[in-house]
Scaffold this active site. Structure first.
Site, PDB file in Angstrom:
ATOM      1  N   SER A  57       0.931  -1.224  -0.157  1.00 21.25           N
ATOM      2  CA  SER A  57      -0.290   0.340  -0.459  1.00 21.25           C
ATOM      3  C   SER A  57       0.513   1.014   0.366  1.00 21.25           C
ATOM      4  O   SER A  57       2.360   1.592   1.002  1.00 21.25           O
ATOM      5  CB  SER A  57      -1.326   0.127   1.492  1.00 21.25           C
ATOM      6  OG  SER A  57      -2.505  -0.991   1.209  1.00 21.25           O
ATOM      7  N   ASN A  80       0.388  -9.321  12.131  1.00 26.91           N
ATOM      8  CA  ASN A  80       1.385  -7.667  11.369  1.00 26.91           C
ATOM      9  C   ASN A  80       0.557  -6.893  11.881  1.00 26.91           C
ATOM     10  O   ASN A  80       0.223  -6.495  12.032  1.00 26.91           O
ATOM     11  CB  ASN A  80       1.625  -8.681  10.174  1.00 26.91           C
ATOM     12  CG  ASN A  80       0.203  -7.564   9.531  1.00 26.91           C
ATOM     13  OD1 ASN A  80       0.847  -6.355   8.756  1.00 26.91           O
ATOM     14  ND2 ASN A  80       0.251  -7.895   8.481  1.00 26.91           N
ATOM     15  N   CYS A 139      -7.433   1.845   6.617  1.00 23.73           N
ATOM     16  CA  CYS A 139      -6.891   2.984   7.533  1.00 23.73           C
ATOM     17  C   CYS A 139      -7.763   4.336   8.002  1.00 23.73           C
ATOM     18  O   CYS A 139      -8.804   4.026   7.452  1.00 23.73           O
ATOM     19  CB  CYS A 139      -6.027   3.672   6.343  1.00 23.73           C
ATOM     20  SG  CYS A 139      -6.215   4.134   5.027  1.00 23.73           S
ATOM     21  N   LYS A 174     -11.122  -3.125  -0.670  1.00 22.29           N
ATOM     22  CA  LYS A 174     -10.420  -4.131  -0.288  1.00 22.29           C
ATOM     23  C   LYS A 174     -11.039  -3.959   1.785  1.00 22.29           C
ATOM     24  O   LYS A 174     -10.861  -3.010   1.761  1.00 22.29           O
ATOM     25  CB  LYS A 174      -8.536  -4.101  -0.128  1.00 22.29           C
ATOM     26  CG  LYS A 174      -8.493  -5.164   0.702  1.00 22.29           C
ATOM     27  CD  LYS A 174      -6.761  -5.708   0.549  1.00 22.29           C
ATOM     28  CE  LYS A 174      -6.655  -7.106   1.295  1.00 22.29           C
ATOM     29  NZ  LYS A 174      -4.876  -7.439   1.725  1.00 22.29           N
TER      30      LYS A 174
END
Lengths: 313, 262
Positions: A57, A80, A139, A174
């Site tokens: 990204s 992660n 985000c 996504k």
């Protein structure tokens, strides 16, 4: 076709798929966040047999991300928290150019902390020559009290619409399952004119080391991926395919051809492979493609189209 | 092999030089010379470190450099550290008469390599380089092991007053070696490779890049142009592989992936 491909001509024919105008020689795609920060790495994965590759990204500016540990293995999966580390869109053109030498579609994953940032990065990535965009909506929207784009229909609609209106290449969103209703989010994408969706992103998770008495990840909380999230991902794909007309890319725990077939039967037109690379190496794309073909032959499927959505009742 | 993070106690700490300490952990970790672990300093960071003592009471030898290694240097016996590994491709000994060049804390993987070579009945000369006498690492250890040692210091306080590369140049003129190994600052390794190549010597280089995952998936440590991963296909590369790298001796990448020129 690269030399040494196990079932040359038949594979090209049997495993061919397309998704929002991208033609893939086989339905395996390198997932974002895996080996996608450097052009020569993306090219290597493409040459190793991936049907398409997605970049890490990329955002407006370079970000170093979180401190290590950023990736750890746990039972049945990986955690992660990289923290959107990336070299920044302005410096990424050279990497895209190298990646494209791999000869497969290059999908540019992008993120932003505002709609405006998304649009700006999208335009630059289009100029760099990516074949499609994948919006990493997981985000925070800094302007709106940090709510995640991916978790509300309004923010998802707004950002997808704005990017769609500003570029001429296909736009893929996504999606995360860390939301009340992933189908509602997918429908918002569809209303905004999105070309396809990828389901799913990692699931929010934590690992505490009981000897050290603290979370292991540098960011404490991270995203879970790998075999343990596959059933969640398959359900998401199944529902989105059932409830919308959107082409779907399945993502979450694909390690073998059987895993991929499951996603395809749920209705996915392609699958992404991420941490499976840790378990089976960079050769995993060719292996999974070969295993899908083997399954199809064993069970009388003549084309991928016959397999896609086979489990949709 | 620890797949996840394995937390262990520090068993012993040895002050090697003013700025370098060895940490022996309460962990039996069989590993080959040149392999590394990801060492977690809880609450700080996780760093890739060459294993300086494989096997019983596994050890790493660390230069005090930034906040995390400073914290590590302040830790005491009994404190907790996390280990993942061992990872990476080890040095492979194929020659009979070896020469190794270690600069500064780059001696960390060279010392177990020399011990292994001697155990295998090979001859080995080790060029140990440091800025000054008090920063020389593993001189006594390798003398005890039976390696031939050449010392260089930048300021001439011990051994030859020159860089390791000058000593290597001189030593290779004798023409008695058939394989070379090196670990240290990249510019030094770049020169070592150049010199060894001129003398027709196959060389293995221990590469350093910014690591995140250590298991070959994040892509932070890939080398241009082939996309080889230092954490997985490396950290030890052969000369024929390195000659294809566009970045060796020229640039590295920071945590964001941006190129940083040396």
């Amino acid at each position: 076709m690269p030399a040494g491909y196990p079932h040359q001509n038949s594979v090209v024919f049997m495993l061919e798929t397309d998704i929002c105008g991208l033609r893939l020689e086989n339905p395996t795609i390198l997932a974002s966040g895996i080996l996608g920060n450097v052009g020569s790495s993306l090219r290597r994965v493409a040459r190793a047999g991936a049907g398409a590759v997605v970049t890490k990204s990329i955002g407006k500016q370079a970000r170093e991300g979180y401190k290590n540990p950023t990736v750890i293995k746990i039972e049945q999966g990986y955690l992660n928290a990289i923290g959107l580390a990336n070299p920044g869109v302005d410096d990424f053109g050279e990497e895209i150019k190298t990646a494209k030498e791999g000869g497969v579609p290059v999908i540019g994953s992008i993120f932003g902390f505002s709609v405006r940032e998304f649009v700006s990065v999208a335009g630059k990535m289009e100029d760099h020559g990516v074949d499609a965009l994948e919006l990493n909506l997981s985000c925070p929207n800094v302007g709106k009290a940090g709510a995640f784009f991916s978790t509300t229909e309004e923010l998802t609609y707004e950002v997808v619409k704005a990017v769609k209106d500003s570029v001429s290449i296909p736009v893929i969103a996504k999606l995360t399952a860390n939301t009340g209703d992933i189908v509602a989010i997918a429908k918002a994408c569809e209303r905004a004119g999105c070309d396809a969706v990828t389901a799913i992103n990692t699931l929010k998770a934590m690992k505490i080391d009981i000897v050290a008495g603290m979370p292991v990840l540098g960011n404490k909380i991270g995203g879970l991926s790998g075999p343990c999230i596959k059933p969640v991902a398959v359900a998401s794909v199944y529902e989105i395919v059932k409830e919308t007309g959107l082409p779907v890319i399945g993502c979450g725990g694909v390690t073998t051809g059987e895993d991929a077939v499951e996603f395809l039967m749920a209705g996915a037109r392609a699958v992404q492979i991420g941490v499976g690379v840790a378990d089976r190496g960079i050769g995993i794309f060719r292996k999974v493609a070969g295993e899908i073909e083997e399954f199809m032959k064993d069970h009388g499927y003549r084309s991928l189209e016959e397999l896609i959505g086979a489990a949709q009742g | 092999m620890t797949d996840g993070v394995y937390t262990v106690k520090i068993k012993d700490i040895v002050k090697e030089t003013k700025n370098i300490k060895t940490f022996r952990l309460d962990l039996d970790l069989p590993a080959l010379p040149g392999q590394y672990i990801m060492l977690w300093v809880p609450g700080y960071d996780e760093k890739p470190l060459s294993i300086s003592y494989p096997g019983r009471d596994m050890g790493v030898t660390v230069l005090r450099k930034g906040a995390t290694t400073a914290r590590l240097h302040d830790m005491k016996r009994g404190d907790i550290l996390g280990v993942r590994g061992p990872f990476g491709r080890a040095f492979k000994i194929t020659g009979e008469r070896l020469i190794a060049v270690g600069g500064g804390v780059g001696m960390a993987p060279i010392a177990p390599l020399a011990e292994k070579a001697i155990e295998m009945g090979r001859e080995i000369t080790v060029i140990i380089g440091a800025v000054t006498k008090s920063e020389l690492l593993f001189v006594d250890r390798l003398e005890r092991a039976g390696a031939e040692i050449i010392i260089t210091t930048d300021d001439g306080t011990c051994g030859m007053k020159c860089f390791t590369t000058h000593a290597l140049e001189k030593e290779l003129e004798k023409g008695r070696y058939d394989e070379c190994f090196t670990c240290g600052p990249e510019i030094m390794m770049y020169k070592v490779l150049e010199i060894a190549k001129r003398h027709g010597l196959p060389t293995q280089v221990s590469m350093e890049r910014y690591f995140k995952c250590g298991i070959g998936i994040c892509g932070a440590c890939v080398m241009d142009d082939g996309g080889l991963r230092v954490c997985k296909e490396g950290p030890n590369f052969r000369d024929v592989e390195i000659e294809k790298f566009k970045d060796f001796g020229k640039y590295t990448r920071d945590a964001s992936g941006k190129k940083v020129y040396w």
